[in-house]
Design a protein around this motif. Structure first.
Motif, mmCIF file in Angstrom:
data_model
loop_
_atom_site.group_PDB
_atom_site.id
_atom_site.type_symbol
_atom_site.label_atom_id
_atom_site.label_comp_id
_atom_site.label_asym_id
_atom_site.label_seq_id
_atom_site.Cartn_x
_atom_site.Cartn_y
_atom_site.Cartn_z
ATOM 1 N N ILE A 141 0.819 -1.211 0.000
ATOM 2 C CA ILE A 141 0.000 0.000 0.000
ATOM 3 C C ILE A 141 0.853 1.261 0.000
ATOM 4 C CG2 ILE A 141 -0.211 0.316 2.500
ATOM 5 C CD1 ILE A 141 -3.235 0.782 2.011
ATOM 6 N N CYS A 252 -1.340 -3.844 3.233
ATOM 7 C CA CYS A 252 -2.782 -4.072 3.253
ATOM 8 C C CYS A 252 -3.027 -5.549 2.991
ATOM 9 C CB CYS A 252 -3.472 -3.211 2.193
ATOM 10 S SG CYS A 252 -5.270 -3.138 2.376
ATOM 11 N N ILE A 417 -8.918 2.982 -0.385
ATOM 12 C CA ILE A 417 -7.867 2.641 0.569
ATOM 13 C C ILE A 417 -7.388 3.877 1.328
ATOM 14 C CG2 ILE A 417 -6.951 0.582 -0.573
ATOM 15 C CD1 ILE A 417 -4.827 2.368 -1.862
#
Length: 476
Positions: A141, A252, A417
């Motif tokens: 991420i 993530c 996200i």
């Protein structure tokens, strides 16, 4: 997609100058106060939505930008930056405080100076297709930071912009839409309400379906002679040999539907469902909260005799006896605290940890707890030693209304996200997320975002492999 493959893609960006989106109509000039909860959350959060190209969505128009040759010239019609900027301008005529400045006054309280100066917005172009970066749906991420807001959060006088936005277009015609906001202005439900309003205006509505309500005085606490006791104030706080550090990594992780079912089955096999305490079994949140909390403690190698705590963020909108007005978009959250000695957390069966979470949550789910919490932070806000690693903060993004369905005219996002920030690691703040729409096999599953010292990530990943492997005899 593995992170080493992503990193092999040399990304380059063309950034336009930052512009300020101002309300489309004249707005009041005033100074507005914030609630007790708002004043306790003076830090920035970043997140982004990922949108596929319009040509990838059936019966939707695509766009062309006349200012660059980077976009596929076979696309036609609308430019998302233009559409979204115009919709934001209209939206700010309703949410006009967001176009002002956030200022700390002499009494230490934050206030909004409603100046109508505008919200910073930047448009950028990236030299690849969204598919090349897996629609930002991979474990790595960290890549999302390249698409986040990276210009200053304050003006030349040190006054903060309440929020800022960045839209990055890709060669395929898709785009990412990132926002950074000061948490003192919104909770997750509040930012969702605002973005839904903007999406409605982008879609042609003349006004938002829900009108914003300020009324932050509704959640201003009273000075109390009996504030809540800080559960870690006099504790023997657990410490990690890996902290403090400046070397944090972010990831993530995905947990599919089958893995969640196996986890619940393993935990429930020894539970008496006839007791009131376990009438409906454990929730997905409770099970994952226990697993993540324990896995983090093991990865950080917390000392056995120290105490560790899980801070769970709770929305109060459904808990207050006096309901908040429809349209209230300020912070309406409190924290519930779950404390264990590190040895108990790391070594006893996970079932006992999850039961402890349930038992600790129950007293928090009522009006009296919420009012006491708000009065406490108005009287004497609780502060914790995050640098030790003893505190884990857990929030759940799966119940933020329509955040993962915001449609500016390019269908709903394929991914949503958080973006790692400088507070992600030291704060111990983790987020449980809904699955993206990139991977159909994740339907019914969840993702969660974590930040750890680089020296701890390998151990955490091993803990995750135990959770997600297909082993019906998983020993928890």
């Amino acid at each position: 997609m593995e992170s080493n493959k992503k990193n092999a893609i040399p990304l380059s960006f063309e950034n336009k100058e930052v512009v300020f989106i101002k309300p489309s109509k004249p707005t009041p000039s005033s100074v507005l106060s914030l609630s007790s909860i708002d004043n306790d959350l003076n830090f920035f959060i970043q997140a982004l939505l990922v949108y596929r190209s319009a040509s990838a969505n059936q019966n939707s128009p695509t766009y062309i930008d006349s200012n660059t040759n980077a976009i596929n010239t076979t696309t036609t019609k609308r430019d998302p930056a233009k559409v979204i900027k115009e919709a934001f301008s209209k939206g700010l005529s309703y949410y006009y405080p967001l176009a002002g400045k956030l200022v700390k006054h002499a009494d230490g309280k934050l206030r909004i100076n409603c100046t109508s100066d505008g919200v910073p917005f930047q448009e950028a172009f990236c030299n690849c297709n969204l598919s090349c970066v897996d629609y930002l749906d991979g474990e790595d991420i960290e890549m999302a930071t390249q698409f986040g807001v990276d210009f200053p959060s304050e003006d030349e006088y040190g006054n903060q912009y309440p929020m800022a936005f960045k839209l990055t277009k890709f060669m395929c015609g898709g785009f990412t839409f990132a926002w950074r906001f000061n948490h003192s202005l919104f909770d997750g439900t509040g930012i969702t309400q605002f973005l839904v309003s903007v999406a409605e205006l982008a879609g042609g509505e003349s006004e938002p379906s829900v009108k914003p309500v300020w009324e932050r005085e509704t959640l201003v606490g009273k000075i109390t002679s009996e504030p809540m006791k800080n559960p870690m104030e006099n504790a023997n706080v657990a410490v990690s040999p890996l902290l403090p550090t400046a070397e944090y990594v972010h990831a993530c992780f995905k947990v599919d539907k089958e893995s969640i079912a196996r986890l619940k089955t393993s935990l429930m096999k020894d539970i008496d469902l006839n007791t009131m305490f376990m009438k409906k079994g454990f929730t997905t949140f409770e099970c994952l909260a226990g697993y993540i909390w324990r896995a983090r403690a093991r990865a950080l190698k917390l000392n056995n005799d120290g105490e560790t705590m899980l801070n769970i963020t709770l929305g109060v909108r459904a808990l207050l006896d006096d309901p908040l007005p429809t349209g209230y978009y300020g912070n309406a959250i409190v924290e519930s605290y779950v404390k264990l000695v590190a040895k108990e957390l790391m070594e006893q069966p996970l079932l006992e940890v999850v039961k402890h979470i349930r038992q600790s949550l129950i007293p928090s789910l009522n009006n009296d707890y919420c009012i006491n919490f708000i009065d406490t932070i108005e009287t004497k806000p609780m502060r914790f030693d995050y640098e030790s690693g003893a505190i884990t903060i857990l929030t759940d993004w799966r119940h933020l209304g329509s955040l993962d369905k915001i449609d500016f005219g390019w269908k709903e996002p394929i991914n949503m996200i958080p973006i790692p920030s400088e507070v992600s690691g030291p704060s111990g703040m983790y987020d449980i997320l809904p699955p993206s729409k990139v991977d159909p096999s994740m339907t019914g599953g969840v993702r969660f975002f974590i930040s750890l010292p680089s020296a701890a990530m390998f151990t955490f990943k091993e803990e995750m492999k135990l959770l997600t492997r297909n082993d019906p005899k998983l020993n928890l």
